[in-house]
Design an enzyme around this catalytic site. Structure first.
Site, PDB file in Angstrom:
ATOM      1  N   GLY A  77     -50.893  38.686 -66.261  1.00 57.61           N
ATOM      2  CA  GLY A  77     -50.613  37.888 -67.447  1.00 57.61           C
ATOM      3  C   GLY A  77     -51.159  36.472 -67.275  1.00 57.61           C
ATOM      4  O   GLY A  77     -51.365  35.998 -66.151  1.00 57.61           O
ATOM      5  N   CYS A  78     -51.390  35.813 -68.405  1.00 57.60           N
ATOM      6  CA  CYS A  78     -52.005  34.480 -68.360  1.00 57.60           C
ATOM      7  C   CYS A  78     -51.087  33.458 -67.689  1.00 57.60           C
ATOM      8  O   CYS A  78     -51.482  32.767 -66.740  1.00 57.60           O
ATOM      9  CB  CYS A  78     -52.372  34.046 -69.775  1.00 57.60           C
ATOM     10  SG  CYS A  78     -51.072  34.291 -71.004  1.00 57.60           S
ATOM     11  N   TYR A  79     -49.826  33.348 -68.169  1.00 53.37           N
ATOM     12  CA  TYR A  79     -48.892  32.414 -67.533  1.00 53.37           C
ATOM     13  C   TYR A  79     -48.640  32.826 -66.081  1.00 53.37           C
ATOM     14  O   TYR A  79     -48.509  31.987 -65.191  1.00 53.37           O
ATOM     15  CB  TYR A  79     -47.525  32.472 -68.207  1.00 53.37           C
ATOM     16  CG  TYR A  79     -47.336  31.833 -69.538  1.00 53.37           C
ATOM     17  CD1 TYR A  79     -47.519  30.469 -69.724  1.00 53.37           C
ATOM     18  CD2 TYR A  79     -46.867  32.587 -70.611  1.00 53.37           C
ATOM     19  CE1 TYR A  79     -47.256  29.885 -70.953  1.00 53.37           C
ATOM     20  CE2 TYR A  79     -46.604  32.010 -71.836  1.00 53.37           C
ATOM     21  CZ  TYR A  79     -46.793  30.655 -72.003  1.00 53.37           C
ATOM     22  OH  TYR A  79     -46.510  30.081 -73.209  1.00 53.37           O
ATOM     23  N   ALA A  80     -48.519  34.136 -65.858  1.00 56.87           N
ATOM     24  CA  ALA A  80     -48.201  34.618 -64.502  1.00 56.87           C
ATOM     25  C   ALA A  80     -49.291  34.219 -63.522  1.00 56.87           C
ATOM     26  O   ALA A  80     -49.022  33.958 -62.347  1.00 56.87           O
ATOM     27  CB  ALA A  80     -48.003  36.128 -64.513  1.00 56.87           C
ATOM     28  N   THR A  81     -50.545  34.161 -63.998  1.00 52.90           N
ATOM     29  CA  THR A  81     -51.644  33.713 -63.130  1.00 52.90           C
ATOM     30  C   THR A  81     -51.434  32.254 -62.741  1.00 52.90           C
ATOM     31  O   THR A  81     -51.487  31.893 -61.558  1.00 52.90           O
ATOM     32  CB  THR A  81     -52.991  33.889 -63.875  1.00 52.90           C
ATOM     33  OG1 THR A  81     -53.185  35.281 -64.132  1.00 52.90           O
ATOM     34  CG2 THR A  81     -54.158  33.349 -63.067  1.00 52.90           C
TER      35      THR A  81
END
Ligand SMILES: NC(=O)C1=CN([C@@H]2O[C@H](COP(=O)(O)OP(=O)(O)OC[C@H]3O[C@@H](n4cnc5c(N)ncnc54)[C@H](OP(=O)(O)O)[C@@H]3O)[C@@H](O)[C@H]2O)C=CC1
Ligand SMILES: CC(=O)N[C@@H](CCC(=O)OP(=O)(O)O)C(=O)O
Length: 317
Positions: free
Chosen positions: A135-139
């Site tokens: 995921g984008c935030y998770a990255t």
């Protein structure tokens, strides 16, 4: 390096991430885009929808069997969460050697799939042909925490703000420019998917509070870390430089990065590194373009490695 081109198709190609993938693949020397699936754009020319795309390809609407019948070497699933399994099941049965990369959250907790955040998990790839893109935030959250992981005294807390392209194209409050005007919209303040995802892949609990803002693309994550012992700012910086100076797609900055500078860029930026007077609290800021390092660019990094070409092939640096 394998010099013959691999054929590739995108399911969910009308969406924001699909559009970025079409651009990246069109310029890729080792990939040939053979189909782009969309129900809404069925029959229309890709060139009418994607700036800079000059090929003759048209969108087509394929169900899972139709996707398998294309026989592509690589299939990217860029569908909303919960939709990937029908395609994976048919490809597993009809053409199991297909390289499948899924952009959704559907396989991020499945041990049989490689979780591809290359800067942190590159060494764990064991030739899997099933790749789950983070995921984008998770990255951004994981890149911010990993270099200080061994010093944590408490769960890190991340405050995230994303542009509204993060919410995809299905209409909702979170991608409604009118409702977002002059606004900052909090949502999923506990238990967001990316809180679970970052916790799982870092191997420690993370607390995450997302918000969506009126800009279109790019996200910022500000993470507060309490440490078990005091640390000097120069030592924090040294840890981040050690972790990422060899990485082409992560830049370590002295100052806190600004989201306005990351739109359309393929890398992530990590910086700020404010340390409290007692040295036991550090604040780290990360930015990335949710559609690029948060999705399409990271997908190309993962696919490049899996097809045996340089990880950064066709990624503008
Ligand atoms: N946007 C972002 O910043 C990021 C997104 N992701 C993930 O990537 C995936 C794609 O995201 P994004 O591009 O933003 O999504 P969009 O909402 O922009 O696009 C979704 C795509 O899926 C297709 N689609 C929708 N429903 C179905 C269905 N039931 N069956 C088949 N096709 C369907 C749509 O095309 P059509 O209706 O024409 O068939 C469209 O092409 C999601 O899982 C998202 O969570 C990951 C990281 C970042
Ligand atoms: C603003 C907004 O809604 N952002 C999305 C970003 C996540 C995303 O796209 O990632 P997944 O792949 O994990 O779904 C969200 O919070 O769900």
């Amino acid at each position: 390096m394998n010099t013959s081109k691999k054929t590739i198709g995108i399911v969910g190609a009308r969406g924001h991430t699909g559009a970025e993938l079409i651009r990246l693949i069109a310029a890729h020397p080792a990939l040939e885009l053979v189909f782009v699936s969309s129900r809404e754009l069925d029959g229309q020319r890709v060139a009418e929808h994607i700036d800079g795309y000059t090929g003759e390809l048209r969108y087509a609407s394929f169900d899972p069997a139709g996707v398998a019948a294309q026989g592509a070497d690589v299939v990217i699933l860029a569908l909303p969460n919960g939709k990937a399994a029908a395609y994976v099941e048919v490809l597993d049965a009809a053409k199991p050697d297909t390289l499948i990369l899924d952009l959704s959250a559907d396989y991020r907790f499945d041990e049989r799939w490689y979780y591809g955040l290359p800067e942190l998990t590159r060494d764990k790839w064991r030739g899997e042909k099933r790749i789950s893109n983070p995921g984008c935030y998770a990255t951004a959250v994981q890149l911010s925490i990993a270099p200080l992981k061994d010093l944590l005294a408490a769960p890190p807390v991340s405050f995230g703000v994303s542009g509204y392209s993060g919410a995809g194209t299905t209409p909702s409050d979170k991608n409604d420019p009118e409702k977002l005007r002059d606004n900052l919209m909090p949502y999923s303040l506990t238990g967001h998917m990316h809180e679970k995802e970052a916790s799982r892949h870092l191997g420690l609990p993370v607390e995450f509070m997302p918000h969506v803002a009126p800009h279109f693309r790019g996200l910022t994550v500000t993470t507060n870390l309490y440490l078990v012992r005091p640390i000097k700012r120069e030592d924090v910086l040294a840890r981040f430089h050690h972790a990422y100076d060899g990485e082409k797609l992560v830049k370590v900055l002295d100052d806190a990065p600004w989201v306005s500078r990351i739109a359309h860029k393929h890398h992530a930026e990590v910086g700020g590194f404010a340390v409290s007077v007692d040295g036991k609290r550090v604040v780290v800021v990360a930015t990335l373009d949710n559609l690029l390092k948060g999705a399409a660019t990271q997908a190309i990094q993962n696919i490049n490695r899996a097809i045996g070409v340089d990880e950064f092939t066709a990624i503008p640096l």
